[in-house]
Design a protein around this motif. Structure first.
Motif, PDB file in Angstrom:
ATOM      1  N   ALA A  78       0.826  -1.203   0.000  1.00 54.21           N
ATOM      2  CA  ALA A  78       0.000   0.000   0.000  1.00 54.21           C
ATOM      3  C   ALA A  78       0.863   1.257   0.000  1.00 54.21           C
ATOM      4  CB  ALA A  78      -0.932  -0.001   1.209  1.00 54.21           C
ATOM      5  N   ALA A  79       1.957   1.252   0.769  1.00 56.74           N
ATOM      6  CA  ALA A  79       2.851   2.405   0.800  1.00 56.74           C
ATOM      7  C   ALA A  79       3.490   2.629  -0.568  1.00 56.74           C
ATOM      8  CB  ALA A  79       3.933   2.207   1.863  1.00 56.74           C
ATOM      9  N   THR A  80       3.834   1.552  -1.254  1.00 59.32           N
ATOM     10  CA  THR A  80       4.403   1.668  -2.605  1.00 59.32           C
ATOM     11  C   THR A  80       3.376   2.259  -3.562  1.00 59.32           C
ATOM     12  OG1 THR A  80       5.850  -0.238  -2.213  1.00 59.32           O
ATOM     13  CG2 THR A  80       5.459   0.389  -4.504  1.00 59.32           C
ATOM     14  N   LEU A  81       2.121   1.827  -3.425  1.00 60.93           N
ATOM     15  CA  LEU A  81       1.050   2.380  -4.273  1.00 60.93           C
ATOM     16  C   LEU A  81       0.877   3.872  -4.024  1.00 60.93           C
ATOM     17  CD1 LEU A  81      -1.466   2.144  -6.126  1.00 60.93           C
ATOM     18  CD2 LEU A  81      -2.775   1.610  -4.066  1.00 60.93           C
ATOM     19  N   LEU A  82       0.807   4.272  -2.768  1.00 62.31           N
ATOM     20  CA  LEU A  82       0.643   5.689  -2.460  1.00 62.31           C
ATOM     21  C   LEU A  82       1.789   6.517  -3.005  1.00 62.31           C
ATOM     22  CD1 LEU A  82      -0.590   5.435   1.247  1.00 62.31           C
ATOM     23  CD2 LEU A  82      -1.947   6.203  -0.706  1.00 62.31           C
ATOM     24  N   ALA A  83       3.000   6.003  -2.841  1.00 60.91           N
ATOM     25  CA  ALA A  83       4.181   6.757  -3.264  1.00 60.91           C
ATOM     26  C   ALA A  83       4.320   6.851  -4.776  1.00 60.91           C
ATOM     27  CB  ALA A  83       5.444   6.115  -2.670  1.00 60.91           C
ATOM     28  N   SER A  84       3.505   6.087  -5.504  1.00 58.80           N
ATOM     29  CA  SER A  84       3.639   6.067  -6.966  1.00 58.80           C
ATOM     30  C   SER A  84       2.917   7.213  -7.661  1.00 58.80           C
ATOM     31  CB  SER A  84       3.108   4.737  -7.515  1.00 58.80           C
ATOM     32  OG  SER A  84       1.704   4.632  -7.319  1.00 58.80           O
ATOM     33  N   GLY A  85       2.168   8.015  -6.926  1.00 58.96           N
ATOM     34  CA  GLY A  85       1.447   9.108  -7.580  1.00 58.96           C
ATOM     35  C   GLY A  85       1.049  10.206  -6.622  1.00 58.96           C
ATOM     36  N   ARG A  86       0.574  11.291  -7.170  1.00 57.93           N
ATOM     37  CA  ARG A  86       0.194  12.456  -6.380  1.00 57.93           C
ATOM     38  C   ARG A  86      -1.243  12.384  -5.871  1.00 57.93           C
ATOM     39  NH1 ARG A  86       3.407  16.952  -6.511  1.00 57.93           N
ATOM     40  NH2 ARG A  86       5.232  16.868  -7.872  1.00 57.93           N
ATOM     41  N   LYS A  87      -2.063  11.528  -6.449  1.00 62.28           N
ATOM     42  CA  LYS A  87      -3.469  11.457  -6.070  1.00 62.28           C
ATOM     43  C   LYS A  87      -3.830   9.993  -5.875  1.00 62.28           C
ATOM     44  CE  LYS A  87      -4.117  15.571  -8.853  1.00 62.28           C
ATOM     45  NZ  LYS A  87      -4.655  16.136 -10.101  1.00 62.28           N
ATOM     46  N   ARG A  88      -3.816   9.572  -4.624  1.00 58.75           N
ATOM     47  CA  ARG A  88      -4.005   8.158  -4.311  1.00 58.75           C
ATOM     48  C   ARG A  88      -4.881   7.992  -3.078  1.00 58.75           C
ATOM     49  NH1 ARG A  88      -2.250   7.768  -8.684  1.00 58.75           N
ATOM     50  NH2 ARG A  88      -0.444   6.569  -9.454  1.00 58.75           N
ATOM     51  N   GLY A  89      -5.418   6.795  -2.898  1.00 60.91           N
ATOM     52  CA  GLY A  89      -6.217   6.498  -1.724  1.00 60.91           C
ATOM     53  C   GLY A  89      -6.142   5.025  -1.389  1.00 60.91           C
ATOM     54  N   ILE A  90      -6.292   4.689  -0.130  1.00 61.85           N
ATOM     55  CA  ILE A  90      -6.336   3.297   0.298  1.00 61.85           C
ATOM     56  C   ILE A  90      -7.562   3.099   1.186  1.00 61.85           C
ATOM     57  CG2 ILE A  90      -3.878   2.770   0.087  1.00 61.85           C
ATOM     58  CD1 ILE A  90      -3.589   3.318   3.080  1.00 61.85           C
ATOM     59  N   PHE A  91      -8.292   2.031   0.925  1.00 60.22           N
ATOM     60  CA  PHE A  91      -9.464   1.682   1.720  1.00 60.22           C
ATOM     61  C   PHE A  91      -9.197   0.350   2.395  1.00 60.22           C
ATOM     62  CE2 PHE A  91     -11.902   4.074  -1.797  1.00 60.22           C
ATOM     63  CZ  PHE A  91     -11.678   5.287  -1.158  1.00 60.22           C
ATOM     64  N   HIS A  92      -8.475   0.394   3.489  1.00 60.20           N
ATOM     65  CA  HIS A  92      -8.123  -0.810   4.236  1.00 60.20           C
ATOM     66  C   HIS A  92      -9.054  -0.991   5.430  1.00 60.20           C
ATOM     67  CE1 HIS A  92      -3.691  -1.545   2.840  1.00 60.20           C
ATOM     68  NE2 HIS A  92      -4.564  -1.643   1.878  1.00 60.20           N
ATOM     69  N   ALA A  93      -9.232  -2.230   5.847  1.00 68.13           N
ATOM     70  CA  ALA A  93     -10.080  -2.523   6.998  1.00 68.13           C
ATOM     71  C   ALA A  93      -9.495  -1.909   8.267  1.00 68.13           C
ATOM     72  CB  ALA A  93     -10.232  -4.035   7.174  1.00 68.13           C
ATOM     73  N   THR A  94     -10.340  -1.723   9.252  1.00 69.51           N
ATOM     74  CA  THR A  94      -9.907  -1.183  10.531  1.00 69.51           C
ATOM     75  C   THR A  94      -8.907  -2.129  11.203  1.00 69.51           C
ATOM     76  OG1 THR A  94     -12.042  -0.096  10.823  1.00 69.51           O
ATOM     77  CG2 THR A  94     -10.688  -0.405  12.796  1.00 69.51           C
ATOM     78  N   GLY A  95      -7.828  -1.570  11.740  1.00 67.56           N
ATOM     79  CA  GLY A  95      -6.887  -2.352  12.522  1.00 67.56           C
ATOM     80  C   GLY A  95      -5.760  -3.002  11.757  1.00 67.56           C
ATOM     81  N   VAL A  96      -5.592  -2.689  10.467  1.00 65.35           N
ATOM     82  CA  VAL A  96      -4.504  -3.319   9.715  1.00 65.35           C
ATOM     83  C   VAL A  96      -3.313  -2.387   9.511  1.00 65.35           C
ATOM     84  CG1 VAL A  96      -6.066  -4.884   8.520  1.00 65.35           C
ATOM     85  CG2 VAL A  96      -5.506  -2.700   7.455  1.00 65.35           C
ATOM     86  N   GLY A  97      -3.329  -1.210  10.129  1.00 69.34           N
ATOM     87  CA  GLY A  97      -2.136  -0.362  10.106  1.00 69.34           C
ATOM     88  C   GLY A  97      -2.095   0.704   9.042  1.00 69.34           C
ATOM     89  N   LYS A  98      -3.234   1.367   8.766  1.00 66.62           N
ATOM     90  CA  LYS A  98      -3.215   2.428   7.743  1.00 66.62           C
ATOM     91  C   LYS A  98      -2.326   3.592   8.151  1.00 66.62           C
ATOM     92  CE  LYS A  98      -7.696   2.984   7.674  1.00 66.62           C
ATOM     93  NZ  LYS A  98      -8.098   1.852   8.537  1.00 66.62           N
ATOM     94  N   THR A  99      -2.295   3.902   9.442  1.00 63.37           N
ATOM     95  CA  THR A  99      -1.498   5.032   9.916  1.00 63.37           C
ATOM     96  C   THR A  99      -0.023   4.827   9.613  1.00 63.37           C
ATOM     97  OG1 THR A  99      -3.082   5.409  11.703  1.00 63.37           O
ATOM     98  CG2 THR A  99      -0.919   6.428  11.921  1.00 63.37           C
ATOM     99  N   GLY A 100       0.496   3.656   9.959  1.00 65.83           N
ATOM    100  CA  GLY A 100       1.890   3.355   9.654  1.00 65.83           C
ATOM    101  C   GLY A 100       2.161   3.357   8.163  1.00 65.83           C
ATOM    102  N   THR A 101       1.192   2.854   7.391  1.00 66.49           N
ATOM    103  CA  THR A 101       1.344   2.832   5.928  1.00 66.49           C
ATOM    104  C   THR A 101       1.478   4.240   5.370  1.00 66.49           C
ATOM    105  OG1 THR A 101       0.048   0.791   5.767  1.00 66.49           O
ATOM    106  CG2 THR A 101       0.244   2.130   3.780  1.00 66.49           C
ATOM    107  N   LEU A 102       0.642   5.158   5.833  1.00 69.07           N
ATOM    108  CA  LEU A 102       0.687   6.541   5.353  1.00 69.07           C
ATOM    109  C   LEU A 102       2.019   7.206   5.696  1.00 69.07           C
ATOM    110  CD1 LEU A 102      -2.934   7.515   6.414  1.00 69.07           C
ATOM    111  CD2 LEU A 102      -2.104   7.348   4.051  1.00 69.07           C
ATOM    112  N   LEU A 103       2.507   6.979   6.899  1.00 67.54           N
ATOM    113  CA  LEU A 103       3.780   7.577   7.308  1.00 67.54           C
ATOM    114  C   LEU A 103       4.942   6.997   6.511  1.00 67.54           C
ATOM    115  CD1 LEU A 103       3.241   7.692  11.180  1.00 67.54           C
ATOM    116  CD2 LEU A 103       3.260   9.636   9.605  1.00 67.54           C
ATOM    117  N   MET A 104       4.922   5.690   6.266  1.00 68.27           N
ATOM    118  CA  MET A 104       5.985   5.080   5.460  1.00 68.27           C
ATOM    119  C   MET A 104       5.985   5.643   4.042  1.00 68.27           C
ATOM    120  SD  MET A 104       6.295   1.053   6.459  1.00 68.27           S
ATOM    121  CE  MET A 104       4.685   0.639   5.805  1.00 68.27           C
TER     122      MET A 104
END
Length: 283
Positions: A78-104
């Motif tokens: 997910a972090a690789t996907l976000l970093a690949s563009g300027r306009k991205r989004g992730i819809f992950h289930a609760t509790g799987v670490g979206k916060t850490g993913t965004l920071l990475m």
């Protein structure tokens, strides 16, 4: 007493499920793995075992470090996907670490000044996860609307003790100006965004993150309008939420318009195309 639980996406193969089922305190809820906090380390070690969820370490690009060792495979993807563009989004289930993913992902693109919009109750999660996902980065949490009540400060002091025990580098600030001057990332709650929007527009944030983006689902809501007013000044914008459609499909429009307004079009065109909206007696 309620026992703290942790969740992971379910393993895909039967052999892994057998290994996990042998650990006391591990159960399966649908396709998710559920475990008590005291056996979380054992579950994590199984999931990271070679051949299950491990992957070769990514080759860092110039000026970029590998992902942290504790990051799970889905967080790295997910972090690789976000970093690949300027306009991205992730819809992950609760509790799987979206916060850490965004920071990475923010570290991955070399972001210099980050604005994070989230719910007030989730601001400390970014501070906590920055310890491993963005080590050495200072997180500035904005409290209040330019002034902070004494009761809020007392609660913040108690929270600060727990966060400092984790080794987090952070600070609580009364406004965006002071937070932006000292911190790498400014964390601002949607609840207090409207009075701070003008101050945010005055700074050159190069990355904006709308965490819990369903909080700006309302087309004409005060929070949504404040968030949309920031779009022009932030070149890279991401969003994340576990509930992109909390009520109706039209809830997606405002979130999409925050990330890519040139693609989202008007609210009416979106509803007409994707929700089968039709003119009625009152409009």
């Amino acid at each position: 007493m309620r026992v703290p639980l942790r969740y992971w996406p379910s393993a895909s193969d039967d052999e892994t499920r057998k290994l996990l089922a042998a650990i006391p305190g591990v159960t399966f809820r649908g396709r998710r793995i559920c475990a008590t906090e005291d056996v979380a380390a054992a579950v994590a070690s199984v999931l990271r075992a070679p051949g299950i969820l491990s992957e070769p370490k990514p080759t860092p690009e110039p000026g970029q470090e590998p992902f942290p060792e504790r990051a799970f495979l889905w967080q790295r993807e997910a972090a690789t996907l976000l970093a690949s563009g300027r306009k991205r989004g992730i819809f992950h289930a609760t509790g799987v670490g979206k916060t850490g993913t965004l920071l990475m992902a923010a570290e991955r693109i070399g972001a210099r000044h980050v604005l994070i919009l989230t719910r007030a109750m989730g601001r400390d999660v970014f501070v906590r996860d920055s310890v491993w996902a963005a080590p050495g980065r200072r997180i500035g949490v904005v409290l209040g609307e330019g002034h902070v009540a004494s009761s809020v400060l007392r609660r913040a002091d108690k929270l600060a003790e727990r966060l400092r025990a984790l080794g987090a580098d952070f600070g609580f600030y009364p406004d965006v100006n002071s937070a932006r001057a000292e911190a790498w990332a400014v964390v601002l709650g949607y609840e207090i965004l409207p009075p701070h929007a003008e101050a945010v527009r005055a700074f050159d944030f190069d990355l904006g993150i709308a965490d819990e983006s369903h909080m700006i689902k309302a087309r004409c809501g005060e929070r949504s309008e404040a968030a949309h007013s920031l779009v022009r000044g932030i070149p890279t914008r991401w969003l994340s939420t576990a509930t992109p459609v909390p009520d109706r499909l039209r809830d997606l429009w405002s979130q999409w318009a925050w990330v890519a307004p040139e693609c989202a079009g008007t609210s009416w065109r979106f509803c007409h195309r994707y929700t089968d909206a039709k003119p009625g007696r009152w409009g």
